[in-house]
Write a protein that holds these residues in place. Sequence first.
Motif, PDB file in Angstrom:
ATOM      1  N   TRP A  75       6.483   9.041  -0.813  1.00  0.00           N
ATOM      2  CA  TRP A  75       5.113   9.303  -0.360  1.00  0.00           C
ATOM      3  C   TRP A  75       4.587   8.135   0.471  1.00  0.00           C
ATOM      4  CZ3 TRP A  75       1.782   5.552  -1.890  1.00  0.00           C
ATOM      5  CH2 TRP A  75       2.096   4.825  -3.045  1.00  0.00           C
ATOM      6  N   MET A  76       5.159   6.956   0.293  1.00  0.00           N
ATOM      7  CA  MET A  76       4.705   5.780   1.029  1.00  0.00           C
ATOM      8  C   MET A  76       5.006   5.886   2.532  1.00  0.00           C
ATOM      9  SD  MET A  76       5.616   2.549  -1.462  1.00  0.00           S
ATOM     10  CE  MET A  76       4.781   2.325  -3.033  1.00  0.00           C
ATOM     11  N   LEU A  77       5.908   6.789   2.913  1.00  0.00           N
ATOM     12  CA  LEU A  77       6.262   6.926   4.318  1.00  0.00           C
ATOM     13  C   LEU A  77       5.060   7.262   5.195  1.00  0.00           C
ATOM     14  CD1 LEU A  77       9.623   8.915   4.167  1.00  0.00           C
ATOM     15  CD2 LEU A  77       9.288   6.532   4.828  1.00  0.00           C
ATOM     16  N   ASN A  78       4.119   8.035   4.662  1.00  0.00           N
ATOM     17  CA  ASN A  78       2.967   8.482   5.446  1.00  0.00           C
ATOM     18  C   ASN A  78       1.754   7.581   5.290  1.00  0.00           C
ATOM     19  OD1 ASN A  78       4.525  10.718   6.153  1.00  0.00           O
ATOM     20  ND2 ASN A  78       3.825  11.861   4.348  1.00  0.00           N
ATOM     21  N   CYS A  79       1.926   6.488   4.557  1.00  0.00           N
ATOM     22  CA  CYS A  79       0.789   5.622   4.235  1.00  0.00           C
ATOM     23  C   CYS A  79       0.620   4.515   5.276  1.00  0.00           C
ATOM     24  CB  CYS A  79       1.001   5.005   2.858  1.00  0.00           C
ATOM     25  SG  CYS A  79      -0.497   4.305   2.153  1.00  0.00           S
ATOM     26  N   CYS A  80      -0.624   4.323   5.700  1.00  0.00           N
ATOM     27  CA  CYS A  80      -0.962   3.221   6.601  1.00  0.00           C
ATOM     28  C   CYS A  80      -2.013   2.373   5.884  1.00  0.00           C
ATOM     29  CB  CYS A  80      -1.508   3.778   7.923  1.00  0.00           C
ATOM     30  SG  CYS A  80      -1.701   2.547   9.213  1.00  0.00           S
ATOM     31  N   PRO A  81      -1.589   1.425   5.055  1.00  0.00           N
ATOM     32  CA  PRO A  81      -2.509   0.709   4.172  1.00  0.00           C
ATOM     33  C   PRO A  81      -3.393  -0.295   4.900  1.00  0.00           C
ATOM     34  CG  PRO A  81      -0.314  -0.190   3.974  1.00  0.00           C
ATOM     35  CD  PRO A  81      -0.208   0.984   4.895  1.00  0.00           C
ATOM     36  N   GLU A  82      -4.242  -0.953   4.116  1.00  0.00           N
ATOM     37  CA  GLU A  82      -5.140  -1.963   4.674  1.00  0.00           C
ATOM     38  C   GLU A  82      -4.313  -3.011   5.417  1.00  0.00           C
ATOM     39  OE1 GLU A  82      -7.116  -3.531   1.218  1.00  0.00           O
ATOM     40  OE2 GLU A  82      -5.234  -4.142   0.282  1.00  0.00           O
ATOM     41  N   ASN A  83      -4.881  -3.517   6.503  1.00  0.00           N
ATOM     42  CA  ASN A  83      -4.259  -4.566   7.308  1.00  0.00           C
ATOM     43  C   ASN A  83      -2.981  -4.116   8.027  1.00  0.00           C
ATOM     44  OD1 ASN A  83      -6.304  -6.254   6.294  1.00  0.00           O
ATOM     45  ND2 ASN A  83      -5.045  -6.796   4.528  1.00  0.00           N
ATOM     46  N   ARG A  84      -2.753  -2.808   8.110  1.00  0.00           N
ATOM     47  CA  ARG A  84      -1.650  -2.266   8.896  1.00  0.00           C
ATOM     48  C   ARG A  84      -2.192  -1.162   9.795  1.00  0.00           C
ATOM     49  NH1 ARG A  84       2.465  -5.839   9.049  1.00  0.00           N
ATOM     50  NH2 ARG A  84       2.949  -6.573   6.952  1.00  0.00           N
ATOM     51  N   ARG A  85      -1.539  -0.973  10.971  1.00  0.00           N
ATOM     52  CA  ARG A  85      -1.990   0.072  11.888  1.00  0.00           C
ATOM     53  C   ARG A  85      -0.983   1.201  12.025  1.00  0.00           C
ATOM     54  NH1 ARG A  85      -2.975   0.172  16.729  1.00  0.00           N
ATOM     55  NH2 ARG A  85      -1.413  -1.304  17.503  1.00  0.00           N
ATOM     56  N   TRP A  86       0.283   0.917  11.720  1.00  0.00           N
ATOM     57  CA  TRP A  86       1.344   1.893  11.912  1.00  0.00           C
ATOM     58  C   TRP A  86       2.025   2.225  10.591  1.00  0.00           C
ATOM     59  CZ3 TRP A  86       4.520   0.052  16.820  1.00  0.00           C
ATOM     60  CH2 TRP A  86       3.732   0.250  17.972  1.00  0.00           C
ATOM     61  N   THR A  87       2.558   3.462  10.512  1.00  0.00           N
ATOM     62  CA  THR A  87       3.370   3.870   9.369  1.00  0.00           C
ATOM     63  C   THR A  87       4.812   3.416   9.590  1.00  0.00           C
ATOM     64  OG1 THR A  87       3.957   5.990  10.377  1.00  0.00           O
ATOM     65  CG2 THR A  87       1.936   5.931   9.044  1.00  0.00           C
ATOM     66  N   VAL A  88       5.654   3.650   8.597  1.00  0.00           N
ATOM     67  CA  VAL A  88       7.083   3.308   8.707  1.00  0.00           C
ATOM     68  C   VAL A  88       7.718   4.029   9.889  1.00  0.00           C
ATOM     69  CG1 VAL A  88       9.329   3.515   7.563  1.00  0.00           C
ATOM     70  CG2 VAL A  88       7.332   2.774   6.255  1.00  0.00           C
ATOM     71  N   LEU A  89       7.405   5.321  10.049  1.00  0.00           N
ATOM     72  CA  LEU A  89       7.986   6.093  11.149  1.00  0.00           C
ATOM     73  C   LEU A  89       7.575   5.524  12.505  1.00  0.00           C
ATOM     74  CD1 LEU A  89       9.588   8.534  12.180  1.00  0.00           C
ATOM     75  CD2 LEU A  89       7.487   9.900  11.980  1.00  0.00           C
ATOM     76  N   GLN A  90       6.329   5.152  12.642  1.00  0.00           N
ATOM     77  CA  GLN A  90       5.864   4.584  13.909  1.00  0.00           C
ATOM     78  C   GLN A  90       6.527   3.240  14.193  1.00  0.00           C
ATOM     79  OE1 GLN A  90       1.791   4.814  12.799  1.00  0.00           O
ATOM     80  NE2 GLN A  90       1.531   6.900  13.582  1.00  0.00           N
ATOM     81  N   GLN A  91       6.786   2.461  13.140  1.00  0.00           N
ATOM     82  CA  GLN A  91       7.494   1.192  13.325  1.00  0.00           C
ATOM     83  C   GLN A  91       8.940   1.446  13.766  1.00  0.00           C
ATOM     84  OE1 GLN A  91       4.626  -1.893  12.417  1.00  0.00           O
ATOM     85  NE2 GLN A  91       6.576  -1.795  13.471  1.00  0.00           N
ATOM     86  N   ALA A  92       9.577   2.487  13.211  1.00  0.00           N
ATOM     87  CA  ALA A  92      10.944   2.818  13.612  1.00  0.00           C
ATOM     88  C   ALA A  92      10.989   3.227  15.082  1.00  0.00           C
ATOM     89  CB  ALA A  92      11.489   3.943  12.728  1.00  0.00           C
TER      90      ALA A  92
END
Length: 392
Positions: A47-64
């Motif tokens: 479920w963390m794959l879709n999470c964009c937490p505090e102090n972050r702008r991109w998800t894991v997929l966007q970073q990939a």
Amino acid sequence: MGNISSKTSSIEKDHKDLANLLESAKFGRWEKVWEIIGSPMNERKSWMLNCCPENRRWTVLQQAVWWNNTEVVTKLLQFPTIDTYGKAKEGKSEIGDDGGLTAFEIAEKFKYSGVSQLLHNFVCGIEEQEIDTFHAYGREIQNQELGLLRITLAAYKNTFHPSVIDSSKPLAVVLKDIFMGIDTTNRWKTVRDKLSESVFLACTAYSEELKNCESREDFFKTIVNVYTDENTRLYTRVNTALRRQRSHGYRPTAEDLALGPYILMYQLLLMFWLKLEKESKTTYRKMLLTKDHQEKYKKGIKFTWLSFVSSSVNPTKAIPFPTCEPEEETCTNVTVFEFDNTCICQWQPRNIEKFAMYEEEERVYPAGSQFYITNRTVGNGETRIYLKLLSS
């Protein structure tokens, strides 16, 4: 889920794992990413794959995508939990302003044709999940860790609860501690700013409105007011996010998670803000249900509604609306819920009338309220279900 009597022991661990996950993705340490989320065939915290937490702008997929790593993107797209519709928070990168862009749009901006083609051909089905509004009270509901609120606290822990969370406290107590901190210190400004950042991913107009709140009371009022806006139907998306929760196989969408801080803040207000008075009089809610759905409400059953529940002290203003999905049978079964709110407890519906956009004499129950069905009658073309609010 129950009346938020859930455990809080996993919040601190999830907070650390989320931070490690996004940092690892940022620096291309993919082995660490798989260690945290598992694999498509053996998911751990996917479920963390879709999470964009505090102090972050991109998800894991966007970073990939940023890494132009087709192998990693291919593997991420194999996870049943992946949501390719997730958007970047406001900000800039090498491609300029990328706020609000999906992973595919980011790939297009970078001109990464291989990654772009993968995402273009992918059919994302996460929003097609079956959603049920009725949850019979039992061991599964009692033991369920209130998914979305718990996940939101893990993703935005420094915003809502900067100190270490006492894992021995039930979630309801932790929520009260959080509200007291927001209500008595300048922390409300941090919450306002982070909430605005997150809401931007789901509703840009409200993001700006929340950001411009100049006082704590204006911030609280705005939280309530935007929930009642018929034009954007934010309340529909909020309650869909809450109803998607489940004990096993929970798959929150990117928008569910983006709305998490707003949902958490509205829950805090409904439970603890004294300017929202408790209602002890009878309230009413009219709905159009499928026959199968209607039949679930039987005399003698205890059940939980996972979403916020609107009702009215005026039965003529309890306007019916459907809850079934478009692909289901037509909702033609008029159902009137009549609530006994005499149980003096934290779960009584709150009077939001002074801060609502429309005059509907509306009373709203916090998410996770429980009820007991005392009677059921049929007549005059409608089914009437009599409910008693439970304290726990």
